[in-house]
Design an enzyme around this catalytic site. Structure first.
Site, PDB file in Angstrom:
ATOM      1  N   GLY A 248       0.755  -1.250   0.000  1.00  0.00           N
ATOM      2  CA  GLY A 248       0.000   0.000   0.000  1.00  0.00           C
ATOM      3  C   GLY A 248       0.782   1.295   0.000  1.00  0.00           C
ATOM      4  O   GLY A 248       0.181   2.371  -0.100  1.00  0.00           O
ATOM      5  N   GLU A 290       3.835  -6.852   1.547  1.00  0.00           N
ATOM      6  CA  GLU A 290       3.586  -7.125   0.128  1.00  0.00           C
ATOM      7  C   GLU A 290       3.556  -5.848  -0.696  1.00  0.00           C
ATOM      8  O   GLU A 290       2.508  -5.467  -1.217  1.00  0.00           O
ATOM      9  CB  GLU A 290       2.228  -7.820  -0.023  1.00  0.00           C
ATOM     10  CG  GLU A 290       2.099  -9.100   0.760  1.00  0.00           C
ATOM     11  CD  GLU A 290       0.667  -9.606   0.784  1.00  0.00           C
ATOM     12  OE1 GLU A 290       0.501 -10.821   0.746  1.00  0.00           O
ATOM     13  OE2 GLU A 290      -0.264  -8.794   0.851  1.00  0.00           O
ATOM     14  N   PRO A 291       4.675  -5.184  -0.862  1.00  0.00           N
ATOM     15  CA  PRO A 291       4.669  -3.966  -1.681  1.00  0.00           C
ATOM     16  C   PRO A 291       4.569  -4.291  -3.168  1.00  0.00           C
ATOM     17  O   PRO A 291       5.194  -5.241  -3.643  1.00  0.00           O
ATOM     18  CB  PRO A 291       6.030  -3.339  -1.365  1.00  0.00           C
ATOM     19  CG  PRO A 291       6.907  -4.492  -0.997  1.00  0.00           C
ATOM     20  CD  PRO A 291       6.012  -5.504  -0.329  1.00  0.00           C
ATOM     21  N   GLY A 292       3.773  -3.531  -3.870  1.00  0.00           N
ATOM     22  CA  GLY A 292       3.667  -3.677  -5.320  1.00  0.00           C
ATOM     23  C   GLY A 292       4.062  -2.367  -5.991  1.00  0.00           C
ATOM     24  O   GLY A 292       5.145  -2.222  -6.545  1.00  0.00           O
ATOM     25  N   ARG A 293       3.159  -1.389  -5.876  1.00  0.00           N
ATOM     26  CA  ARG A 293       3.359  -0.093  -6.504  1.00  0.00           C
ATOM     27  C   ARG A 293       4.711   0.536  -6.161  1.00  0.00           C
ATOM     28  O   ARG A 293       5.398   1.079  -7.027  1.00  0.00           O
ATOM     29  CB  ARG A 293       2.235   0.857  -6.052  1.00  0.00           C
ATOM     30  CG  ARG A 293       2.176   2.175  -6.807  1.00  0.00           C
ATOM     31  CD  ARG A 293       1.159   3.126  -6.148  1.00  0.00           C
ATOM     32  NE  ARG A 293      -0.134   2.517  -5.938  1.00  0.00           N
ATOM     33  CZ  ARG A 293      -1.144   2.558  -6.804  1.00  0.00           C
ATOM     34  NH1 ARG A 293      -1.001   3.201  -7.938  1.00  0.00           N
ATOM     35  NH2 ARG A 293      -2.296   1.974  -6.540  1.00  0.00           N
ATOM     36  N   ARG A 330      -5.640   4.168 -15.728  1.00  0.00           N
ATOM     37  CA  ARG A 330      -5.781   4.818 -14.424  1.00  0.00           C
ATOM     38  C   ARG A 330      -6.393   6.228 -14.475  1.00  0.00           C
ATOM     39  O   ARG A 330      -7.233   6.554 -13.634  1.00  0.00           O
ATOM     40  CB  ARG A 330      -4.448   4.820 -13.677  1.00  0.00           C
ATOM     41  CG  ARG A 330      -3.965   3.388 -13.371  1.00  0.00           C
ATOM     42  CD  ARG A 330      -2.711   3.347 -12.513  1.00  0.00           C
ATOM     43  NE  ARG A 330      -2.966   3.821 -11.164  1.00  0.00           N
ATOM     44  CZ  ARG A 330      -2.632   5.010 -10.720  1.00  0.00           C
ATOM     45  NH1 ARG A 330      -1.985   5.868 -11.483  1.00  0.00           N
ATOM     46  NH2 ARG A 330      -2.925   5.361  -9.485  1.00  0.00           N
ATOM     47  N   TYR A 334      -9.785   6.328 -12.291  1.00  0.00           N
ATOM     48  CA  TYR A 334      -9.918   7.093 -11.049  1.00  0.00           C
ATOM     49  C   TYR A 334      -9.147   8.404 -11.046  1.00  0.00           C
ATOM     50  O   TYR A 334      -8.527   8.763 -10.055  1.00  0.00           O
ATOM     51  CB  TYR A 334      -9.621   6.255  -9.794  1.00  0.00           C
ATOM     52  CG  TYR A 334      -8.530   5.201  -9.873  1.00  0.00           C
ATOM     53  CD1 TYR A 334      -8.858   3.858  -9.682  1.00  0.00           C
ATOM     54  CD2 TYR A 334      -7.200   5.539 -10.090  1.00  0.00           C
ATOM     55  CE1 TYR A 334      -7.875   2.885  -9.733  1.00  0.00           C
ATOM     56  CE2 TYR A 334      -6.214   4.570 -10.136  1.00  0.00           C
ATOM     57  CZ  TYR A 334      -6.563   3.238  -9.949  1.00  0.00           C
ATOM     58  OH  TYR A 334      -5.586   2.270  -9.984  1.00  0.00           O
ATOM     59  N   CYS A 361     -11.535   5.350 -28.567  1.00  0.00           N
ATOM     60  CA  CYS A 361     -12.812   5.999 -28.859  1.00  0.00           C
ATOM     61  C   CYS A 361     -13.630   6.240 -27.599  1.00  0.00           C
ATOM     62  O   CYS A 361     -14.679   5.635 -27.392  1.00  0.00           O
ATOM     63  CB  CYS A 361     -13.592   5.155 -29.856  1.00  0.00           C
ATOM     64  SG  CYS A 361     -12.697   4.978 -31.390  1.00  0.00           S
ATOM     65  N   TYR A 391       0.401  -1.029 -12.301  1.00  0.00           N
ATOM     66  CA  TYR A 391      -1.014  -0.989 -12.691  1.00  0.00           C
ATOM     67  C   TYR A 391      -1.227  -0.303 -14.034  1.00  0.00           C
ATOM     68  O   TYR A 391      -2.236   0.374 -14.244  1.00  0.00           O
ATOM     69  CB  TYR A 391      -1.860  -0.338 -11.572  1.00  0.00           C
ATOM     70  CG  TYR A 391      -1.660  -1.020 -10.238  1.00  0.00           C
ATOM     71  CD1 TYR A 391      -2.145  -2.304 -10.023  1.00  0.00           C
ATOM     72  CD2 TYR A 391      -0.945  -0.405  -9.213  1.00  0.00           C
ATOM     73  CE1 TYR A 391      -1.925  -2.950  -8.813  1.00  0.00           C
ATOM     74  CE2 TYR A 391      -0.717  -1.050  -8.005  1.00  0.00           C
ATOM     75  CZ  TYR A 391      -1.221  -2.320  -7.814  1.00  0.00           C
ATOM     76  OH  TYR A 391      -1.003  -2.964  -6.623  1.00  0.00           O
TER      77      TYR A 391
HETATM   78  C1  LIG Z   1      -2.700  -4.969  -4.274  1.00  0.00           C
HETATM   79  C2  LIG Z   1      -2.226  -5.683  -3.077  1.00  0.00           C
HETATM   80  C3  LIG Z   1      -0.953  -5.441  -2.575  1.00  0.00           C
HETATM   81  C4  LIG Z   1      -0.033  -4.405  -3.164  1.00  0.00           C
HETATM   82  O1  LIG Z   1      -0.498  -3.117  -2.998  1.00  0.00           O
HETATM   83  P1  LIG Z   1       0.421  -1.874  -3.442  1.00  0.00           P
HETATM   84  O2  LIG Z   1      -0.406  -0.707  -3.123  1.00  0.00           O
HETATM   85  O3  LIG Z   1       0.671  -2.019  -4.902  1.00  0.00           O
HETATM   86  O4  LIG Z   1       1.674  -1.932  -2.633  1.00  0.00           O
HETATM   87  C5  LIG Z   1      -0.546  -6.173  -1.498  1.00  0.00           C
HETATM   88  N1  LIG Z   1      -1.333  -7.110  -0.920  1.00  0.00           N
HETATM   89  C6  LIG Z   1      -2.572  -7.367  -1.387  1.00  0.00           C
HETATM   90  C7  LIG Z   1      -3.393  -8.408  -0.742  1.00  0.00           C
HETATM   91  C8  LIG Z   1      -3.064  -6.669  -2.474  1.00  0.00           C
HETATM   92  O5  LIG Z   1      -4.286  -6.917  -2.915  1.00  0.00           O
END
Ligand SMILES: *Cc1c(COP(=O)(O)O)cnc(C)c1O
Length: 443
Positions: A248, A290-293, A330, A334, A361, A391
């Site tokens: 997050g 669990e970092p993604g972004r 994106r 949003y 379009c 994303y």
């Molecule tokens: C999307 C998600 C993440 C990653 O979130 P980011 O905002 O991209 O860091 C981690 N854990 C779970 C369960 C998610 O759904």
């Protein structure tokens, strides 16, 4: 202008990323093109790993694949020693294809199908994060039939609202994700999990949202979760050894964004866990995040060719690019904001205000409203939009039957294709014409 990671400008006034001239990338690989700064991805991975070394060694960092995934990304994540968070059968298949050690994976999803549960069990994912009582019962049944006892977490809803857009906020009570701690629902699910023979309850999970700048939500969520572990211990005797606090952390899209660094978040979370464990009298669990972004977001840049430049006097100037909502949903989804630069005119004064429109379009297909670009911007120029690493590619669509762009990794002056560009033929490759439509009518 803000340069991310290895981005810079060269003597010709061109944008470079990973030591590669953006105009060379466009020429060699075509546009639109996703460009990933490998060094910045690695730096972000290492920031998380180092933070845990500093603050809380019993921990694991799992990269959240849904932000950006392809087999090369899996390989990179493996090299950096990160675990993987997966949310679908397709993501599991990608990890398998890349030869990733599946014991280090976490499998999520709020509505896993029976087929996905089978795939997860058979491929040996490390932990299955169970999102509901329905899934718990289903998993117990399927695992029993296969003679496998998976280690599971229960995903809980800690009822903490993250200060972010409500579409990407997941921790408040009214959410499709997770089992609420409120009303005793999580405790009931915990008792059920402990009573089922074919699942091994190992820990709990929460994830309060995405693109979060204010880490107070993370601080609170960690302590709410520890309090719950204490309640579980008191009510059932079960001592939880693993706690997954989700992802997050926000990233910088525009000058208004002031994200915390990974180390700051991990400090807040681990301080909160320690304090709460002491307060409620439970042992420190192993932590997972669990970092993604925040791993890939700022490392990605999308290159577009500028086509039509349309000035509506006194109203607005549109510059249209050869991509849009199909490669970056994106802004339309949003109102996400971005910054850009004319990649072949980085030195030019950039006071011209334009709206960057896509080619799809939909009137809503605008990538940036009121962007400041080079005063001499023109047809044929190359536009770079920053912070498109998360994303974007994973949310790409085939709307208007445009093929999905290619992805390149750049590092140390090298550019390597990691996802090749789709072709027009592939757009129709899955189509079938039924027999009754076969006879052609002469006209
Ligand atoms: C999307 C998600 C993440 C990653 O979130 P980011 O905002 O991209 O860091 C981690 N854990 C779970 C369960 C998610 O759904």
């Amino acid at each position: 202008m803000h340069f991310y990671g290895t981005a810079a400008k060269n003597a010709q006034g061109h944008l470079t990323i990973g030591g590669v001239d953006a105009t060379d990338l466009a020429e060699k690989f075509g546009t639109p093109l996703y460009v990933m700064d490998e060094a910045l991805v690695r730096k972000n991975c290492r920031a998380y790993v180092q933070a845990f070394k500093d603050y809380y060694p019993d921990a694991e960092v799992a990269y959240a694949s849904k932000a950006f995934l392809c087999t090369a990304m899996v390989a990179l994540v493996e090299q950096e020693g990160l675990s993987l968070d997966l949310v679908s059968g397709g993501e599991i298949a990608t990890a398998l294809k890349a030869g990733y050690p599946m014991a280090h994976t976490y499998f999520h999803g709020n509505n896993k199908t029976v087929e996905e549960i089978h795939l997860a069990l058979k491929s040996g994912v490390g932990r299955i994060i169970v999102d509901s009582v329905h899934e718990l019962e289903l998993l117990n049944l399927e695992a029993g039939e296969l003679g496998i006892t998976p280690k599971i977490y229960l995903r809980l809803n800690p009822n903490v609202s993250a200060h972010t857009h409500h579409y990407i906020s997941t921790g408040q009570l009214d959410s499709k994700f997770g089992i609420p701690i409120e009303m005793g629902l999580a405790m009931d699910a915990t008792r059920l999990a402990l009573s089922l023979p074919n699942v091994a309850l190992t820990g709990f999970h929460c994830h309060i949202g995405s693109q979060i700048f204010d880490v107070e939500g993370h601080r609170l969520a960690a302590s709410v979760m520890i309090k719950f572990l204490a309640d579980v211990k008191a009510a059932t005797g079960f001592v939880t050894t693993e706690l997954n606090l989700g992802g997050g952390l926000g990233v910088r899209y525009t000058a208004e964004d002031t994200p915390k660094r990974p180390g700051e978040l991990i400090k807040v979370q681990t301080d909160s866990v320690r304090a709460a464990c002491a307060e409620y009298g439970v042992p420190l669990p192993k932590l997972v995040v669990e970092p993604g972004r925040s791993i890939v977001g700022e490392a990605g840049t999308t290159l577009y060719s500028i086509g039509t430049v349309k000035e509506i006097p006194g109203i607005r100037t549109y510059i249209s690019v050869d991509g849009g909502m199909g490669d970056n949903i994106r802004p339309a989804l949003y109102q996400a904001e971005y910054e850009c630069v004319v990649a072949n005119k980085v030195d030019a004064p950039a006071e011209k205000v334009v709206t960057v429109a896509g080619r799809y379009c939909e009137s809503g297909d605008k990538l940036i409203i009121d962007a400041k670009v080079a005063d001499n911007v023109d047809t044929g120029d190359l536009l770079a939009i920053f912070t498109t690493g998360a994303y974007n590619y994973t949310m790409a669509s085939h709307y208007n039957r445009y093929p999905k762009p290619a992805v390149v990794f750049v590092a140390d002056g090298n550019a390597d294709l990691v996802v090749r560009r789709e072709t027009f033929d592939e757009m129709a490759a899955f189509d079938l014409i039924p027999q009754r439509l076969q006879p052609k009518v002469a006209r």
